[in-house]
Design a protein around this motif. Structure first.
Motif, PDB file in Angstrom:
ATOM      1  N   TYR A   1      -4.918   6.550  -1.425  1.00 58.88           N
ATOM      2  CA  TYR A   1      -4.210   5.303  -1.139  1.00 58.88           C
ATOM      3  C   TYR A   1      -4.281   4.382  -2.356  1.00 58.88           C
ATOM      4  CZ  TYR A   1      -3.555   6.480   3.749  1.00 58.88           C
ATOM      5  OH  TYR A   1      -3.129   7.085   4.906  1.00 58.88           O
TER       6      TYR A   1
ATOM      7  N   TRP B   1       0.838  -1.184   0.000  1.00 60.95           N
ATOM      8  CA  TRP B   1       0.000   0.000   0.000  1.00 60.95           C
ATOM      9  C   TRP B   1       0.878   1.241   0.000  1.00 60.95           C
ATOM     10  CZ3 TRP B   1      -5.129   0.165  -0.718  1.00 60.95           C
ATOM     11  CH2 TRP B   1      -5.868  -1.006  -0.546  1.00 60.95           C
TER      12      TRP B   1
ATOM     13  N   ARG C   1       0.588   5.732  -0.384  1.00 61.37           N
ATOM     14  CA  ARG C   1      -0.316   6.867  -0.313  1.00 61.37           C
ATOM     15  C   ARG C   1       0.358   8.079  -0.920  1.00 61.37           C
ATOM     16  NH1 ARG C   1      -0.596   7.561   6.291  1.00 61.37           N
ATOM     17  NH2 ARG C   1       1.506   8.445   6.628  1.00 61.37           N
TER      18      ARG C   1
END
Length: 124
Positions: free
Chosen positions: A93, A36, A38
């Motif tokens: 995200y 992940w 962002r």
């Protein structure tokens, strides 16, 4: 190209929680390291949590103890549980195929595999 579809973002108050989901487009997550990232307005993508193909996890210091990355193998999803959210967590995200490691710590996306992302806004 490996493509993903992110979902689960929204508006949440400081201290709240959200769970993000990431679905790969047309392939299985098994065997891939995925992470992940962002991106805050005007800034570059930053890796926050990574799971390698062996199940090992890596976290940026700013999210340790608050975010948990996991994989739902039955549903072929990468998940990000975000707790104790702070205004500085506000960003779009993304999930992506990646490489990551601990010493030294790094999370790096493979090129050209960004999806549309999901907006997370932490505000009172």
């Amino acid at each position: 190209q490996l493509k993903f579809v992110e979902s689960g973002g929204g508006l949440v108050q400081p201290g709240g929680s959200l769970r993000l989901s990431c679905a790969p487009s047309g392939f299985s997550l098994e065997g891939y390291t995925t992470a992940w990232f962002r991106r805050a307005p005007g800034k570059a993508h930053v890796g926050v949590a990574c799971m390698n193909n062996g199940g090992g996890t890596y976290y940026q210091d700013s999210v340790k103890g608050r975010f948990t990355v996991s994989r739902d193998s039955a549903k072929n999803l990468l998940l990000l549980q975000m707790n104790s959210l702070k205004p500085e967590d506000t960003a779009v995200y993304y999930c992506a195929a990646a490489s990551c490691g601990a010493s030294p710590f790094f999370i790096a996306a493979l090129p050209d595999n960004w999806g549309q992302g999901t907006q997370v806004t932490v505000s009172a």
